[in-house]
Design a protein around this motif. Structure first.
Motif, short mmCIF file in Angstrom:
data_model
loop_
_atom_site.label_atom_id
_atom_site.label_comp_id
_atom_site.label_asym_id
_atom_site.label_seq_id
_atom_site.Cartn_x
_atom_site.Cartn_y
_atom_site.Cartn_z
N TYR A 396 -28.04 37.67 16.18
CA TYR A 396 -27.90 37.97 17.60
C TYR A 396 -27.15 39.27 17.86
O TYR A 396 -26.72 39.53 18.98
CB TYR A 396 -27.21 36.80 18.32
N ASN A 397 -26.98 40.08 16.81
CA ASN A 397 -26.41 41.42 16.96
C ASN A 397 -25.04 41.38 17.64
O ASN A 397 -24.75 42.14 18.56
CB ASN A 397 -27.35 42.33 17.75
N ILE A 398 -24.16 40.51 17.15
CA ILE A 398 -22.85 40.33 17.76
C ILE A 398 -21.85 41.30 17.13
O ILE A 398 -21.68 41.33 15.91
CB ILE A 398 -22.34 38.88 17.57
N HIS A 399 -21.20 42.10 17.95
CA HIS A 399 -20.20 43.06 17.48
C HIS A 399 -18.81 42.79 18.05
O HIS A 399 -17.83 43.41 17.62
CB HIS A 399 -20.61 44.49 17.86
N ALA A 400 -18.72 41.91 19.04
CA ALA A 400 -17.42 41.64 19.67
C ALA A 400 -17.45 40.26 20.31
O ALA A 400 -18.53 39.69 20.55
CB ALA A 400 -17.13 42.69 20.74
N THR A 401 -16.25 39.74 20.56
CA THR A 401 -16.13 38.47 21.28
C THR A 401 -15.25 38.68 22.50
O THR A 401 -14.31 39.47 22.45
CB THR A 401 -15.50 37.38 20.39
N PRO A 402 -15.53 38.00 23.62
CA PRO A 402 -16.71 37.15 23.83
C PRO A 402 -17.95 37.98 24.14
O PRO A 402 -17.85 39.07 24.71
CB PRO A 402 -16.31 36.32 25.04
N THR A 403 -19.11 37.47 23.74
CA THR A 403 -20.40 38.05 24.09
C THR A 403 -21.23 36.95 24.76
O THR A 403 -21.31 35.84 24.25
CB THR A 403 -21.14 38.58 22.85
N TYR A 404 -21.85 37.30 25.89
CA TYR A 404 -22.58 36.31 26.69
C TYR A 404 -24.07 36.64 26.78
O TYR A 404 -24.46 37.82 26.80
CB TYR A 404 -22.04 36.27 28.13
N PHE A 405 -24.88 35.58 26.85
CA PHE A 405 -26.31 35.69 27.17
C PHE A 405 -26.65 34.56 28.15
O PHE A 405 -26.09 33.46 28.04
CB PHE A 405 -27.19 35.53 25.92
N ILE A 406 -27.56 34.83 29.07
CA ILE A 406 -28.08 33.79 29.95
C ILE A 406 -29.57 33.63 29.66
O ILE A 406 -30.32 34.62 29.65
CB ILE A 406 -27.86 34.13 31.44
N LEU A 407 -29.99 32.40 29.40
CA LEU A 407 -31.38 32.10 29.05
C LEU A 407 -32.01 31.27 30.16
O LEU A 407 -31.33 30.49 30.83
CB LEU A 407 -31.44 31.31 27.73
N ASP A 408 -33.34 31.40 30.29
CA ASP A 408 -34.05 30.54 31.24
C ASP A 408 -34.46 29.25 30.54
O ASP A 408 -34.08 28.99 29.38
CB ASP A 408 -35.24 31.27 31.86
#
Length: 430
Positions: A396-408
């Motif tokens: 998910y290409n995470i480079h920092a926290t927190p990282t957010y995504f919103i899904l349908d």
């Protein structure tokens, strides 16, 4: 036929000569069985092989020549041991306490020498400035003043000479670290952009395996100033040529640097350049393209099979049915998470009433810390307890926290909030 046989024998002998082993020894009470060997490509760890321990030892056979950084990772206890290879056998003995690495003994010559050099460099960087300040208060003719002067002279001296022929990687690392990453404060000795470009263009393959590539690129960007980023990058890529493996690895590293430092305009520009390349793409750039494609707006968020989920009977992310999902990558040791997640908690019941589910993926390492923290979080929680070694950091290409995504409801990405306030604003629950 005889010539072919002779040539085959020579190649086979060369292959055996190039092969080396990595041996890790531990006390008998160390509980891990599996261990994974990694090499390095730029700033990315590359899995080589996985082995099981026998009689408290792990032996990895490396089938070809390799000079550069390596590491062995024990996933069961989340222990990592880093070392170097100079294409010779590596032998390491670990001191373990409570199933954690307490001390590392490097038994082979190259790693023993590298370890001592690193220790000396750290003392020089951390202790020398303090000693110089203390010396101001003591005269040289006092016993303490004399002792201070001796220690300052010792730490100020150059490192003991290393035979480049015997230790090519150590020589390469030390020389280029001091020149490009930790340069002299003397303005007359500072390197300019042209020198860095020449080095990146002409260096051998140890550039990719040394861990120096990313910090050198950061130094290069800093030397050009914030107003000349595009000109600096274009100049570099033009010289290296993005059709070459070196050019593509540098392009990949630059995209990740822009991602880490939230330089979205530049990330978008050079990610588009990478997508539009018509040539064969190397593995390093391909991994960057894939991880970014996974999180593009409108893309289907890749499914994830839960490891030890809490507050759900679902087996995977896709098994959770909701009108919307808020995905948050976080850690109990993250100060920003500490301030943001309680705000999400305040509105959780309101979100849940709208059939919006929250799913937290933790980048924790310590199980106790993670368990205590999620006790207050009623949403779905899961963690591999491997920190930044977790599989979903690359996925998910995470480079920092927190990282957010919103899904349908179909698990497509419909929003990528920067902060918890953006999440609450999106759902009108702020």
């Amino acid at each position: 036929m005889k010539k072919i046989y002779t040539l085959s024998a020579v190649l086979a002998a060369f292959a055996l000569q190039a092969q080396f082993t990595v041996t890790i020894q531990t006390p008998a009470d160390f509980k891990d069985q599996d261990a994974i060997l990694y090499t390095l490509n730029g700033s990315k760890d590359i899995i080589v092989t996985k082995e099981q321990g026998k009689n408290s030892a792990w032996t990895f056979k490396y089938p070809s020549s390799y000079m550069g950084m390596m590491k062995v990772y024990f996933p069961g206890s989340n222990n990592t041991v880093s070392f170097i290879s100079e294409n010779k056998n590596v032998n390491i003995k670990l001191d373990i306490q409570n199933n954690k690495v307490k001390d590392v003994a490097y038994l082979d010559e190259a790693n023993n020498l590298m370890s001592k050099q690193q220790e000396g460099s750290q003392k020089k960087e951390l202790i020398l400035p303090a000693l110089a300040q203390i010396k101001e208060y003591y005269k040289d003719n006092t016993d303490f003043g004399k002792a201070l002067k001796i220690e300052i002279d010792r730490l100020s001296g150059t490192s003991s000479s290393i035979d480049a022929a015997q230790h090519p990687f150590i020589t390469y690392y030390n020389t280029n670290y001091s020149k490009f990453v930790s340069p002299s404060q003397d303005a007359t000795k500072k390197v300019d952009q042209e020198e860095i470009i020449n080095f990146l263009d002409k260096s051998n393959d140890m550039l990719e395996t040394s861990s120096l590539l990313r910090p050198i690129l950061v130094s290069y960007l800093n030397s050009g100033g914030n107003t000349n980023v595009t000109a600096s990058v274009d100049k570099l890529l033009d010289r290296l040529k993005v059709e070459t493996p070196r050019g593509q690895t540098v392009l990949s590293e630059l995209i990740d640097i822009f991602d880490v430092y939230e330089m979205d305009e530049y990330k978008s520009k050079y990610l588009s350049l990478a997508k539009n390349l018509k040539c064969t793409i190397n593995d390093r750039l391909a991994s960057t393209l894939k991880s970014n494609a996974n999180i593009e707006m409108g893309a289907a968020f890749p499914n994830y099979k839960f490891q030890s989920p809490v507050n759900t009977t679902a087996k995977s992310l896709y098994d959770i049915k909701a009108d919307k999902k808020v995905i948050v990558f976080w850690s109990s040791t993250c100060s920003h998470c500490e301030s943001e997640l309680p705000k999400l908690l305040e509105k959780y019941n309101e979100l849940k009433s709208k059939n919006i589910q929250v799913v937290g993926f933790s980048l924790d390492v310590d199980k106790n810390s993670y368990t205590k923290k999620i006790a207050a979080f009623p949403w779905v929680n899961d963690s591999e307890l491997r920190g930044w070694n977790s599989s979903y950091t690359d996925m998910y290409n995470i480079h920092a926290t927190p990282t957010y995504f919103i899904l349908d409801a179909n698990n497509k990405i419909i929003n990528k909030p920067d902060h918890v306030g953006d999440v609450l604003e999106y759902f009108k629950v702020k």
